[in-house]
Design a protein around this motif. Structure first.
Motif, PDB file in Angstrom:
ATOM      1  N   MET A 195     -16.469  56.166 -19.768  1.00 43.59           N
ATOM      2  CA  MET A 195     -15.707  57.335 -19.330  1.00 43.59           C
ATOM      3  C   MET A 195     -15.451  57.239 -17.824  1.00 43.59           C
ATOM      4  N   LYS A 196     -14.191  57.435 -17.421  1.00 40.22           N
ATOM      5  CA  LYS A 196     -13.818  57.312 -15.997  1.00 40.22           C
ATOM      6  C   LYS A 196     -13.537  58.677 -15.371  1.00 40.22           C
ATOM      7  N   GLN A 197     -13.296  59.655 -16.200  1.00 42.22           N
ATOM      8  CA  GLN A 197     -12.949  60.990 -15.713  1.00 42.22           C
ATOM      9  C   GLN A 197     -13.348  61.999 -16.777  1.00 42.22           C
ATOM     10  N   PHE A 198     -13.760  63.205 -16.351  1.00 43.40           N
ATOM     11  CA  PHE A 198     -14.026  64.275 -17.303  1.00 43.40           C
ATOM     12  C   PHE A 198     -13.287  65.512 -16.817  1.00 43.40           C
ATOM     13  N   PHE A 199     -12.110  65.709 -17.405  1.00 45.29           N
ATOM     14  CA  PHE A 199     -11.219  66.781 -16.969  1.00 45.29           C
ATOM     15  C   PHE A 199     -10.888  67.732 -18.114  1.00 45.29           C
ATOM     16  N   SER A 200     -10.806  67.146 -19.339  1.00 43.99           N
ATOM     17  CA  SER A 200     -10.466  67.967 -20.500  1.00 43.99           C
ATOM     18  C   SER A 200     -11.012  67.306 -21.756  1.00 43.99           C
ATOM     19  N   VAL A 201     -10.834  67.995 -22.896  1.00 40.59           N
ATOM     20  CA  VAL A 201     -11.317  67.445 -24.162  1.00 40.59           C
ATOM     21  C   VAL A 201     -10.592  66.144 -24.509  1.00 40.59           C
ATOM     22  N   ALA A 202      -9.429  65.934 -23.904  1.00 44.00           N
ATOM     23  CA  ALA A 202      -8.686  64.689 -24.150  1.00 44.00           C
ATOM     24  C   ALA A 202      -9.453  63.469 -23.628  1.00 44.00           C
ATOM     25  N   ASP A 203     -10.419  63.678 -22.758  1.00 43.57           N
ATOM     26  CA  ASP A 203     -11.225  62.559 -22.241  1.00 43.57           C
ATOM     27  C   ASP A 203     -12.365  62.174 -23.188  1.00 43.57           C
ATOM     28  N   VAL A 204     -12.474  62.883 -24.314  1.00 41.52           N
ATOM     29  CA  VAL A 204     -13.541  62.605 -25.288  1.00 41.52           C
ATOM     30  C   VAL A 204     -12.912  61.974 -26.529  1.00 41.52           C
ATOM     31  N   THR A 205     -13.444  60.822 -26.956  1.00 40.59           N
ATOM     32  CA  THR A 205     -12.882  60.137 -28.129  1.00 40.59           C
ATOM     33  C   THR A 205     -13.444  60.740 -29.419  1.00 40.59           C
ATOM     34  N   ALA A 262      -9.995  63.088   3.084  1.00 40.97           N
ATOM     35  CA  ALA A 262     -11.261  63.732   2.689  1.00 40.97           C
ATOM     36  C   ALA A 262     -11.796  63.134   1.389  1.00 40.97           C
ATOM     37  N   ALA A 263     -10.932  63.010   0.384  1.00 37.15           N
ATOM     38  CA  ALA A 263     -11.382  62.473  -0.908  1.00 37.15           C
ATOM     39  C   ALA A 263     -11.760  61.003  -0.777  1.00 37.15           C
ATOM     40  N   ALA A 264     -10.943  60.247  -0.053  1.00 41.01           N
ATOM     41  CA  ALA A 264     -11.221  58.814   0.103  1.00 41.01           C
ATOM     42  C   ALA A 264     -12.551  58.593   0.812  1.00 41.01           C
ATOM     43  N   VAL A 265     -12.841  59.412   1.813  1.00 41.44           N
ATOM     44  CA  VAL A 265     -14.108  59.273   2.547  1.00 41.44           C
ATOM     45  C   VAL A 265     -15.300  59.612   1.644  1.00 41.44           C
ATOM     46  N   MET A 266     -15.170  60.683   0.852  1.00 42.11           N
ATOM     47  CA  MET A 266     -16.277  61.045  -0.059  1.00 42.11           C
ATOM     48  C   MET A 266     -16.501  59.939  -1.084  1.00 42.11           C
ATOM     49  N   GLY A 267     -15.442  59.268  -1.468  1.00 45.54           N
ATOM     50  CA  GLY A 267     -15.557  58.140  -2.395  1.00 45.54           C
ATOM     51  C   GLY A 267     -16.304  56.960  -1.786  1.00 45.54           C
ATOM     52  N   GLN A 268     -16.306  56.883  -0.450  1.00 39.21           N
ATOM     53  CA  GLN A 268     -17.077  55.822   0.214  1.00 39.21           C
ATOM     54  C   GLN A 268     -18.586  56.080   0.117  1.00 39.21           C
ATOM     55  N   TYR A 269     -18.960  57.346   0.007  1.00 41.93           N
ATOM     56  CA  TYR A 269     -20.384  57.711   0.028  1.00 41.93           C
ATOM     57  C   TYR A 269     -20.977  57.886  -1.379  1.00 41.93           C
ATOM     58  N   CYS A 270     -20.127  58.078  -2.370  1.00 37.42           N
ATOM     59  CA  CYS A 270     -20.607  58.479  -3.706  1.00 37.42           C
ATOM     60  C   CYS A 270     -20.082  57.534  -4.785  1.00 37.42           C
ATOM     61  N   SER A 278      -8.841  63.161  -7.498  1.00 38.54           N
ATOM     62  CA  SER A 278      -9.216  62.087  -8.400  1.00 38.54           C
ATOM     63  C   SER A 278      -8.517  60.790  -8.018  1.00 38.54           C
ATOM     64  N   SER A 279      -7.270  60.881  -7.665  1.00 33.92           N
ATOM     65  CA  SER A 279      -6.551  59.634  -7.385  1.00 33.92           C
ATOM     66  C   SER A 279      -6.912  59.070  -6.011  1.00 33.92           C
ATOM     67  N   TYR A 280      -7.261  59.903  -5.044  1.00 33.02           N
ATOM     68  CA  TYR A 280      -7.543  59.389  -3.698  1.00 33.02           C
ATOM     69  C   TYR A 280      -9.000  58.975  -3.493  1.00 33.02           C
ATOM     70  N   CYS A 281      -9.935  59.488  -4.312  1.00 32.84           N
ATOM     71  CA  CYS A 281     -11.357  59.209  -4.019  1.00 32.84           C
ATOM     72  C   CYS A 281     -11.786  57.826  -4.512  1.00 32.84           C
ATOM     73  N   GLY A 282     -11.127  57.301  -5.542  1.00 32.13           N
ATOM     74  CA  GLY A 282     -11.411  55.931  -5.982  1.00 32.13           C
ATOM     75  C   GLY A 282     -12.678  55.760  -6.800  1.00 32.13           C
ATOM     76  N   VAL A 283     -13.316  56.852  -7.211  1.00 36.31           N
ATOM     77  CA  VAL A 283     -14.510  56.769  -8.075  1.00 36.31           C
ATOM     78  C   VAL A 283     -14.323  57.753  -9.240  1.00 36.31           C
ATOM     79  N   PRO A 284     -15.123  57.620 -10.312  1.00 33.87           N
ATOM     80  CA  PRO A 284     -14.985  58.579 -11.422  1.00 33.87           C
ATOM     81  C   PRO A 284     -15.229  60.024 -10.972  1.00 33.87           C
ATOM     82  N   VAL A 285     -14.454  60.944 -11.540  1.00 35.31           N
ATOM     83  CA  VAL A 285     -14.535  62.359 -11.143  1.00 35.31           C
ATOM     84  C   VAL A 285     -14.811  63.240 -12.355  1.00 35.31           C
TER      85      VAL A 285
END
Ligand code: CP
Length: 320
Positions: free
Chosen positions: A1-11, A96-104, A131-138
């Motif tokens: 799983m790369k993202q959890f945003f809605s039920v569509a992310d569950v198979t 902001a998102a890209a920087v947080m993605g560097q730490y997490c 989600s698109s700017y942080c570069g990590v799963p959200v």
């Protein structure tokens, strides 16, 4: 799983519920998965349950957790592109998102709708940009239109408390409130229950006063009524929640009849268990006698937030 945003992310919905219930029996079985991994939780709005349950879930997976109260401690965020930032915003979400993605290694974000511009809120611009700017799963910790960790929890709770072989009748019941609240929780609950109904797990009904219909995309396959007593008849689970109007966006409309669930209204149900995501306004949205009574599941439901979050984080850490 790369993202959890809605039920569509569950198979496979039922498999994920079963996995959560297994984790509840063995909370530390996957403690190795998160070792030397960091979860960042970013809040643009208040939270009790989401904040604490997601932290606990991450700790039980061996993760380190950092919490950023962006609304209080962060720089004022700009989300628009192509504008000169000569007003009150200080930092663009791109940085902001890209920087947080560097730490997490994984990030969660909570951002409520403003309830002023329906198209803007329903575009989910902030979540998608983050989600698109942080570069990590959200993981969504509640966005403008959905609260998937809550809805996953709700399905876990229904399955845990249903022991009969037939499908339970689940009712989403609008309750009164003095403030205009988002549609995120009822949208999401309805979306998850419609999927659960399609998968043969529940029968689902939505009851709301005239003018409070949710967006069609969230209620596909649900029975919908403007009569609460009709919906409650034979119900096994009643999920109470207020929301403001989608049609007259963000408005509180005049309502006729009694919509606060109390013990007298529960008499025609099948001894229904009563749920609410919390926080709840007592004796406005839901009667104290119900909250304090034997049919209430609200505390067990809040407890299950841990297992929903832990299952999602586990799947992200496993990369599947
Ligand atoms: N149900 C829920 O999301 O609670 P919090 O807003 O306290 O996190």
């Amino acid at each position: 799983m790369k993202q959890f945003f809605s039920v569509a992310d569950v198979t496979h919905l039922s498999d994920m519920v079963d996995e959560a219930l297994r984790l509840k029996q063995a909370p530390f079985a996957y403690e190795h998965l998160g070792k030397r991994k960091t979860l960042g939780l970013v809040f643009l709005n208040p939270s009790l349950r989401t904040r604490l349950s997601t932290q606990k879930a991450a700790l039980q997976l061996g993760m380190d957790v950092m919490v950023m109260n962006m609304d209080k401690d962060g720089w004022a965020l700009e989300t628009r592109d192509g504008v000169a930032m000569n007003g009150t915003t200080v930092e663009h979400i791109r940085e902001a998102a890209a920087v947080m993605g560097q730490y997490c290694d994984v990030l969660g974000i909570r951002s409520f709708p403003k309830l002023q511009d329906r198209d803007a809120d329903y575009s989910e611009d902030l979540f998608h940009k983050f989600s698109s700017y942080c570069g990590v799963p959200v993981v969504s910790l509640e966005s403008a239109t959905r609260h998937p960790l809550q809805s996953f929890t709700d399905l876990i709770t229904i399955k845990e408390h249903w022991k009969e072989s037939r499908r339970p009748k689940v009712v989403l019941a609008w309750g009164p409130h003095v403030k205009a609240l988002p549609q995120a929780v009822p949208n999401s609950f309805s979306e998850w229950m419609c999927r659960a109904q399609a998968d043969g797990m529940v029968d689902f009904t939505v009851a709301h006063p005239a003018g409070y219909a949710l967006a069609d995309e969230f209620t596909q396959g649900a029975a919908v009524t403007n009569t609460l007593d009709e919906a409650l008849y034979g119900a096994d689970f009643v999920y109470v929640k207020n929301w403001s109007s989608y049609k007259d966006y963000g408005q509180i409309l005049p309502v006729s009849g009694q919509w606060m669930l109390d013990n007298s209204k529960l008499t025609t149900t099948n001894g229904a268990k009563v749920m609410h995501c919390l926080p709840v306004r007592r004796d406005l949205e839901l009667a104290s006698e119900v909250l304090d009574g034997p049919q209430s599941l609200v505390i067990q439901e809040a407890g299950n937030r841990v297992w929903a979050a832990q299952t999602v984080l586990k799947r992200i850490l496993e990369g599947n």
